[in-house]
Scaffold this active site. Structure first.
Site, PDB file in Angstrom:
ATOM      1  N   ARG A  21      -7.486 -54.495 -60.451  1.00  0.00           N
ATOM      2  CA  ARG A  21      -8.223 -55.688 -59.779  1.00  0.00           C
ATOM      3  C   ARG A  21      -9.576 -55.474 -59.978  1.00  0.00           C
ATOM      4  O   ARG A  21      -9.978 -56.323 -60.745  1.00  0.00           O
ATOM      5  CB  ARG A  21      -7.635 -56.156 -58.363  1.00  0.00           C
ATOM      6  CG  ARG A  21      -6.396 -56.851 -58.552  1.00  0.00           C
ATOM      7  CD  ARG A  21      -6.039 -57.289 -57.202  1.00  0.00           C
ATOM      8  NE  ARG A  21      -6.021 -56.233 -56.242  1.00  0.00           N
ATOM      9  CZ  ARG A  21      -6.225 -56.314 -54.881  1.00  0.00           C
ATOM     10  NH1 ARG A  21      -6.292 -57.633 -54.297  1.00  0.00           N
ATOM     11  NH2 ARG A  21      -6.041 -55.210 -54.066  1.00  0.00           N
ATOM     12  N   ASN A  39      -2.937 -59.856 -57.032  1.00  0.00           N
ATOM     13  CA  ASN A  39      -1.670 -59.178 -57.011  1.00  0.00           C
ATOM     14  C   ASN A  39      -0.438 -60.266 -56.660  1.00  0.00           C
ATOM     15  O   ASN A  39      -0.847 -61.288 -56.072  1.00  0.00           O
ATOM     16  CB  ASN A  39      -1.595 -58.132 -55.988  1.00  0.00           C
ATOM     17  CG  ASN A  39      -2.329 -56.814 -56.406  1.00  0.00           C
ATOM     18  OD1 ASN A  39      -2.666 -56.771 -57.855  1.00  0.00           O
ATOM     19  ND2 ASN A  39      -2.650 -55.936 -55.759  1.00  0.00           N
TER      20      ASN A  39
END
EC number: 6.2.-.-
Length: 769
Positions: A21, A39
């Site tokens: 990320r 996520n």
């Protein structure tokens, strides 16, 4: 003006807990894009919008420049209407639905963390638990999912303000690195004596001094405790052997860096990549002469198992010791590796003089992985730390979730769903209560970790295997038995992403056959769904049953008695060495009394090893065959003929090779030459038999599997011969050829039958379900 586009991206694979990320956030910022990343249960989702060329470059860079621990299995891009978003943000994780995201394996300390470890001005200077998103413990500390700190063994260590700031900063490489810590808030290293009393002083420096003084040290690693001694000290290595009750099996050696590895062993380009990669396995390599490594480290072996440091503690310890150290599993022979502190202290107190330990718990015991280079490819011998639990993807789906229970020796299990097979860490030999408990705990952990509720359970056909009994006791599942050698061949097929049919050559120690005898030298026409047994080594009795495994001279007696009609040459030394039992053992063989028949290739290698005086009795599995390979003259090209006996299936006469070896021995031919001629003869027999079976089946692809094909001399000669005969050869790479790969094969067979695949076993010789 360039048009604005928006894309929605689905990224699947090992993309959580590896810095994906923040990597995407930084990438989007670099290309001036707006959107979000987060996520969910399936992986990572990305929404990005901006100039079309910038978006294209962003997508290309996402795959090309992914974080070191990330593995992208699937990336799906869909174009959508722009929303006019003004910034790019990391959003909270989305929960709900079945979990599909794999967990990363433990990874060796990265270069950035090593710089901090060595920098006197850094707050983590010489801190043995330094880690970040790109390295450190993963699988061994995970207690559950999602992979967040509260569900790891770091839950009891509250982050200090500085570590918390790093953890929450998307621009920091410790963003959401769950094991993040420092000396102020993390685990603490201690050196304790065998009674558990902590010693004063610097634990690492004092531990190094103990190694210099010849002591045995227990060291807590990522997946369990190791036992360490100075690898250049014969007295220390011999003392470790005696205390550990490990008489002959080689120890692994850890060296400080690649230069030192190259001084000790011959390191080619692939070996260098294996040694220095993030997985840091033990790599089996040809040793150099005159390296100073003690003889007791790997007695009589041309190779050494070499590894480089993979934790900060290892780096600190090797830096202080300044010489190679033995680093072997912290256990007594045949027991599981110790991983809990109290258990380690209890079990290892009689072996280790002191314990270099800490207070970060290990949730899953995980042995070191073992691998070797083979012609530009990796060939795993033991798949465990650094590899597990990363999934093996296959080209065909598992229609229903599967649990494959594996074999008895070198056990692994496998849980599988969709296109992923999660082969477990090395469990060991299921021959005692401690290992069985580790096995059942491991299965429960995997089923929870990967959200698998098995509907199909597969097992070996041997009714006495503990793994078979475990499978048959499970409620509310479809149970499928898979013949041992079919599982070997299916494992090789799945390893290579192929469905067959192939001519599968499965050479190993023993496996339960569909006729109730013990197989082990098999030629199968096989695909994933079924098989036909086309040829095998001519069965021979095993006098005393399992006693013949522990005492290979018994197999030599059986082969020689058969080959010479009860009158082998009296001058053969193997007969003189065992004269007091010879007649009794050959009597068992003739009468088939406590002497089950076996077509095992492993037992044939045992017989020749004993005949040549290499090994009459063994202290670990496969020892006689391993030492026979070590003795063989690699330059010898002669080979013993192995005839084919009439009938169906075809039978190959191993007796021919034993008799030829005995005749050469009586003529005074050197043992290394005889050993090589035997290997060459077996390889030539495999090639000749496969060529003959190609004529009758039309199949020209050969899959080599089974523990005997860990023998590199045999494997090289066989692969060369098959390729020279115009056949394509499949060998193992992602899972071991030994029984550690059986569970993958079992899972692949169950899935193929679930898919109602047509089978090549037209005669109906399909492993019964």
């Amino acid at each position: 003006m360039e048009s604005c586009v928006r894309v929605e991206v689905r990224v699947e694979g090992i993309v959580q807990g590896v810095g994906f990320r923040p990597f995407v956030h930084a990438l989007a910022t670099r290309y001036g894009l707006a959107g979000r990343v987060g996520n969910d249960v399936s992986g990572v989702f990305v929404e990005a919008e901006g100039a079309r060329s910038a978006v294209a470059e962003f997508l290309a860079a996402m795959e090309r420049d992914r974080p070191p621990l990330a593995v992208i299995e699937r990336l799906v891009v869909t174009e959508a209407a722009p929303t006019g978003a003004g910034e790019f943000v990391i959003v909270p994780s989305e929960a709900g639905g079945p979990r599909r995201t794999p967990v990363s394996a433990d990874a060796a300390t990265c270069a950035d963390c090593l710089r901090e470890l060595a920098d006197p001005t850094d707050r983590r200077y010489r801190y043995p638990f330094v880690n970040c998103t790109n390295c450190g413990p993963r699988f061994t500390i995970v207690r559950g999912v999602p992979y967040d700190r509260p569900l790891t063994t770091m839950a009891g260590f509250a982050m200090c303000a500085e570590c918390a700031a790093e953890y929450h900063d998307p621009a920091n490489r410790r963003f959401h690195a769950q094991p993040t810590c420092c000396p102020a808030c993390g685990p603490r290293l201690r050196l304790v004596d065998a009674g558990g009393q902590e010693r004063d002083g610097d634990p690492v420096r004092d531990a190094a001094e103990m190694l210099h003084s010849g002591h045995v040290l227990a060291v807590k690693g990522l997946g369990g405790y190791h036992l360490a001694v100075d690898a250049t000290s014969e007295a220390a290595a011999a003392a470790l052997r005696s205390r550990k009750r490990r008489e002959d099996k080689p120890f692994a050696v850890m060296v400080a860096d690649l230069d030192e590895a190259s001084r000790v062993c011959h390191v080619d380009e692939l070996a260098e990549r294996l040694l220095t990669g993030r997985r840091r396995p033990i790599v089996l390599l040809d040793r150099r002469a005159g390296t100073g490594i003690a003889a007791s480290v790997a007695p009589g072996n041309r190779q050494l198992g070499i590894m480089l440091p993979y934790t900060p503690l290892h780096h600190l310890l090797l830096g202080e010791v300044a010489r190679p150290i033995v680093l072997t599993s912290g256990n007594v022979s045949d027991e599981p590796i110790a991983h809990r502190d109290e258990d380690a202290l209890a079990r290892l107190a009689g072996i280790a003089d002191a314990f270099l330990t800490h207070d970060r718990a290990i949730h899953v015991r995980t042995d070191d992985s073992v691998t070797r280079p083979f012609r530009g490819r990796e060939m795993l011998v033991r798949r465990s730390r650094g590899y597990v639990p990363e999934p093996l993807t296959v080209p065909w789906p598992f229609p229903r979730p599967v649990l494959a229970c594996g074999a008895e020796l070198k056990n692994t299990f496998c849980v599988a769903k969709e296109y992923r097979a999660y082969v477990s860490h090395h469990v060991g030999d299921l021959e005692n209560a401690a290992t069985l408990r580790s096995y059942t705990e491991g299965i429960s952990h995997f089923l929870n970790l990967f959200d698998v509720r098995p509907e199909v359970v597969t097992h070996d056909l041997h009714p006495e295997y503990l793994s078979t009994k475990y499978a048959l006791e499970l409620p509310d599942v479809d149970v499928v038995g898979v013949q041992h050698h079919h599982a070997h061949v299916a494992s090789c097929l799945a390893d290579n992403g192929e469905a067959g049919p192939v001519l599968g050559v499965a050479f190993d120690g023993l496996g339960y056959g569909t006729d109730g005898t013990l197989w082990g030298g098999e030629f199968l026409l096989a695909d994933l769904a079924g098989f036909r047994r086309l040829a095998h080594l001519d069965p021979m009795p095993m006098p005393g049953g399992s006693a013949a495994i522990r005492a290979p001279w018994r197999m030599a007696a059986a082969y020689l008695d058969h080959g010479y009609a009860g009158r082998p040459p009296a001058r053969l030394a193997v007969r003189r060495r065992n004269a007091d039992q010879w007649d009794a053992v050959t009597g068992l063989a003739r009468q088939r009394l406590h002497a089950p028949l076996t077509s095992s290739a492993g037992r044939l290698f045992d017989a020749v090893a004993a005949l040549l005086g290499v090994r009459d009795t063994v202290t670990y599995e496969g020892q006689a065959a391993i030492e026979l390979e070590q003795r063989a003259d690699r330059d010898e090209r002669g080979g013993y003929p192995i005839g084919t006996l009439p009938g169906s299936p075809l039978r190959l006469s191993g007796v021919d090779a034993v008799r030829a070896a005995a005749e050469d021995l009586c003529r005074g031919v050197a043992v290394p030459v005889i050993a090589a001629r035997f290997h060459n003869g077996v390889a030539a027999a495999v090639v000749r038999t496969c060529a003959r079976l190609r004529e009758s089946t039309g199949v020209d692809v050969v899959a080599l599997s089974g523990g005997v094909f860990q023998n590199l001399l045999l494997l090289r000669r066989t692969v060369d011969g098959l390729a020279g005969a115009g056949m394509r050869v499949l060998v193992h790479s992602r899972v071991p050829p030994n029984d550690g790969g059986i569970s993958l094969g079992q899972a692949a067979v169950a899935a193929a039958r679930d898919r109602d695949c047509p089978t090549v076993a037209a005669t109906g010789e399909v492993t019964p379900g």
